[in-house]
Scaffold this active site. Structure first.
Site, PDB file in Angstrom:
ATOM      1  N   GLY A  59       0.817  -1.212   0.000  1.00 43.45           N
ATOM      2  CA  GLY A  59       0.000   0.000   0.000  1.00 43.45           C
ATOM      3  C   GLY A  59       0.849   1.259   0.000  1.00 43.45           C
ATOM      4  O   GLY A  59       2.080   1.212  -0.062  1.00 43.45           O
ATOM      5  N   GLN A  60       0.163   2.402   0.091  1.00 44.87           N
ATOM      6  CA  GLN A  60       0.817   3.701  -0.024  1.00 44.87           C
ATOM      7  C   GLN A  60       1.890   3.897   1.045  1.00 44.87           C
ATOM      8  O   GLN A  60       2.990   4.356   0.754  1.00 44.87           O
ATOM      9  CB  GLN A  60      -0.253   4.806   0.085  1.00 44.87           C
ATOM     10  CG  GLN A  60       0.234   6.168  -0.337  1.00 44.87           C
ATOM     11  CD  GLN A  60      -0.669   7.300   0.163  1.00 44.87           C
ATOM     12  OE1 GLN A  60      -1.585   7.068   0.955  1.00 44.87           O
ATOM     13  NE2 GLN A  60      -0.410   8.501  -0.285  1.00 44.87           N
ATOM     14  N   ASP A  72       1.862  -9.040   1.721  1.00 45.64           N
ATOM     15  CA  ASP A  72       0.598  -8.464   1.219  1.00 45.64           C
ATOM     16  C   ASP A  72      -0.151  -9.599   0.533  1.00 45.64           C
ATOM     17  O   ASP A  72       0.356 -10.724   0.458  1.00 45.64           O
ATOM     18  CB  ASP A  72       0.884  -7.297   0.248  1.00 45.64           C
ATOM     19  CG  ASP A  72      -0.232  -6.260   0.296  1.00 45.64           C
ATOM     20  OD1 ASP A  72      -1.398  -6.649   0.095  1.00 45.64           O
ATOM     21  OD2 ASP A  72       0.043  -5.076   0.546  1.00 45.64           O
ATOM     22  N   ILE A  73      -1.354  -9.277   0.002  1.00 45.98           N
ATOM     23  CA  ILE A  73      -2.143 -10.354  -0.614  1.00 45.98           C
ATOM     24  C   ILE A  73      -1.776 -10.622  -2.074  1.00 45.98           C
ATOM     25  O   ILE A  73      -2.250 -11.583  -2.658  1.00 45.98           O
ATOM     26  CB  ILE A  73      -3.667 -10.082  -0.525  1.00 45.98           C
ATOM     27  CG1 ILE A  73      -3.984  -8.683  -1.031  1.00 45.98           C
ATOM     28  CG2 ILE A  73      -4.170 -10.256   0.900  1.00 45.98           C
ATOM     29  CD1 ILE A  73      -5.474  -8.411  -1.176  1.00 45.98           C
ATOM     30  N   ARG A  74      -0.933  -9.760  -2.665  1.00 44.20           N
ATOM     31  CA  ARG A  74      -0.525  -9.993  -4.060  1.00 44.20           C
ATOM     32  C   ARG A  74       0.368 -11.228  -4.159  1.00 44.20           C
ATOM     33  O   ARG A  74       1.117 -11.513  -3.224  1.00 44.20           O
ATOM     34  CB  ARG A  74       0.320  -8.826  -4.566  1.00 44.20           C
ATOM     35  CG  ARG A  74      -0.469  -7.615  -4.790  1.00 44.20           C
ATOM     36  CD  ARG A  74       0.418  -6.598  -5.502  1.00 44.20           C
ATOM     37  NE  ARG A  74      -0.127  -5.279  -5.300  1.00 44.20           N
ATOM     38  CZ  ARG A  74       0.532  -4.168  -5.527  1.00 44.20           C
ATOM     39  NH1 ARG A  74       1.774  -4.211  -5.948  1.00 44.20           N
ATOM     40  NH2 ARG A  74      -0.051  -3.008  -5.334  1.00 44.20           N
ATOM     41  N   TYR A 127     -15.167   2.890   7.893  1.00 41.50           N
ATOM     42  CA  TYR A 127     -13.725   2.980   8.149  1.00 41.50           C
ATOM     43  C   TYR A 127     -13.466   3.672   9.492  1.00 41.50           C
ATOM     44  O   TYR A 127     -12.705   3.186  10.329  1.00 41.50           O
ATOM     45  CB  TYR A 127     -13.102   3.764   6.993  1.00 41.50           C
ATOM     46  CG  TYR A 127     -11.628   4.062   7.107  1.00 41.50           C
ATOM     47  CD1 TYR A 127     -10.688   3.040   7.131  1.00 41.50           C
ATOM     48  CD2 TYR A 127     -11.170   5.383   7.136  1.00 41.50           C
ATOM     49  CE1 TYR A 127      -9.326   3.331   7.197  1.00 41.50           C
ATOM     50  CE2 TYR A 127      -9.821   5.682   7.188  1.00 41.50           C
ATOM     51  CZ  TYR A 127      -8.906   4.644   7.227  1.00 41.50           C
ATOM     52  OH  TYR A 127      -7.569   4.936   7.285  1.00 41.50           O
TER      53      TYR A 127
HETATM   54  C1  AKB Z   1      -8.654   8.078   3.712  1.00 38.44           C
HETATM   55  O1  AKB Z   1      -8.838   9.104   3.051  1.00 38.44           O
HETATM   56  O2  AKB Z   1      -9.500   7.188   3.871  1.00 38.44           O
HETATM   57  C2  AKB Z   1      -7.307   7.928   4.404  1.00 38.44           C
HETATM   58  C3  AKB Z   1      -7.343   8.411   5.815  1.00 38.44           C
HETATM   59  C4  AKB Z   1      -7.493   9.842   6.096  1.00 38.44           C
HETATM   60  O3  AKB Z   1      -7.232   7.629   6.716  1.00 38.44           O
HETATM   61  N1  AKB Z   1      -6.301   8.606   3.673  1.00 38.44           N
END
Ligand code: AKB
Length: 318
Positions: free
Chosen positions: A13-14, A36-38, A141
């Protein structure tokens, strides 16, 4: 020789790509494993295909490689988790338990797990958001990150797990692309500025959000894991901050280097998410407890992003 053995989960990831590079420099390539999952990935360190939801395999990798520390980065970010709420919750929560339980068993000395500014919601004070305040997230999230913070503190208090966490703001870097976040525009805008000279932004011009340059985020991540345990007084997650800007402000800054760059605005479903998050963050506790300090502000970040992306674009076109 270092007796620290590190596993990075979600390494593609980033954050992962740059974190692995920096951990390898610090602890030696032979002491860092990327996963990672790749099926495959290109790192200077060993790479293992690993799904954090496969608890047995995570356990196997930790035991057979004598891993002492896990940096667990795998997660669905805000925009993607809204499209797949059940899986977002599952990955973000079960993945965390998969790692915390290994630490509870005594198989890991330390765990790093990132939270996010997404824990805050529309009822939180938006400016200079304090470490402790109203927390009523409205995205899957954000809910998963807030629940994760409470579980980290619980595992520390109840089982003595040495888990450390920071609340990432939007992260900006030139080495990798973000995926599925609400703050992703702040990376895309640079690529489009150089490629086509124009960008259509999915947030409104005046939507201010807390942001950070990737080298500062990686520094914070590694720094918090190095300080003596008694300095970490907060076992849920620390606010950290570097800069805040909106799309119009970053555009102005890019125009200082590329005067013809143009932007238009077509806000989508991410606008509502962004509006529920803080505009700026108070990170006094992180600064006091473990010496957090950022290096990049908006002009310095824009200068560095453009300089490095121009080099990359130039070398790719040759
Ligand atoms: C998102 O935009 O979901 C993330 C974060 C702020 O955790 N970059």
């Amino acid at each position: 020789m270092s007796d620290t053995r590190i596993l990075v989960i979600g390494a593609c990831g980033q954050v992962g790509t740059e974190l692995v590079e920096n951990l390898a420099l610090r602890f030696g390539n032979q002491n860092v494993i990327a996963s990672d999952i790749r099926d495959e990935a290109s790192f200077d360190v060993e790479y293992i295909k690993l799904d954090v939801l496969d608890r047995e395999k995570v356990r196997d990798v930790v035991v057979s490689n004598q891993i002492t520390e896990v940096y667990h980065l795998a997660a669905l970010l805000s925009a993607t988790a809204e499209k797949h709420p059940e899986f977002g919750w599952k990955l973000n929560m079960d993945g965390l338990f998969s790692v915390l339980d290994l630490a509870k068993e005594g198989l890991l000395k330390k765990v790093f797990w990132p939270s996010s500014i997404a824990v805050f919601g529309p009822t939180t004070p938006r400016e200079n958001t304090p470490q402790r305040t109203v927390i009523e997230p409205t995205t899957v999230y954000g809910i998963s990150k807030f629940a994760g913070e409470r579980w980290c503190e619980y595992y520390h208090n109840r089982y003595g797990v040495d888990v450390r966490s920071i609340r990432y703001p939007g992260l900006i870097g030139y080495k990798s692309l973000p995926g599925g976040g609400t703050t992703d525009y702040a990376v895309d805008i640079f690529h489009q500025a150089l490629k086509s000279g124009t960008y259509e932004c999915f947030l409104n011009a005046d939507t201010s959000l807390p942001m950070m340059y990737m080298s500062d985020a990686v520094k914070a991540t590694i720094d918090i894991m190095q300080v003596p345990t008694e300095q970490i007084k907060n076992r849920s997650s620390y606010n950290i901050s570097a800069m805040s800007f909106n799309p119009a402000e970053v555009t102005e800054e890019i125009r200082k280097h590329h005067p013809n760059f143009t932007i238009s605005y077509a806000p989508d479903e991410r606008q509502k998410i962004a509006e529920s998050w803080p505009a700026s963050i108070d990170d006094e506790e992180a600064r006091q407890d473990w010496g957090w300090n950022h290096e990049y502000d908006l002009p310095k970040m824009v200068n560095d992003m453009l300089h490095n992306l121009e080099k990359l674009h130039f070398s790719n076109s040759n």
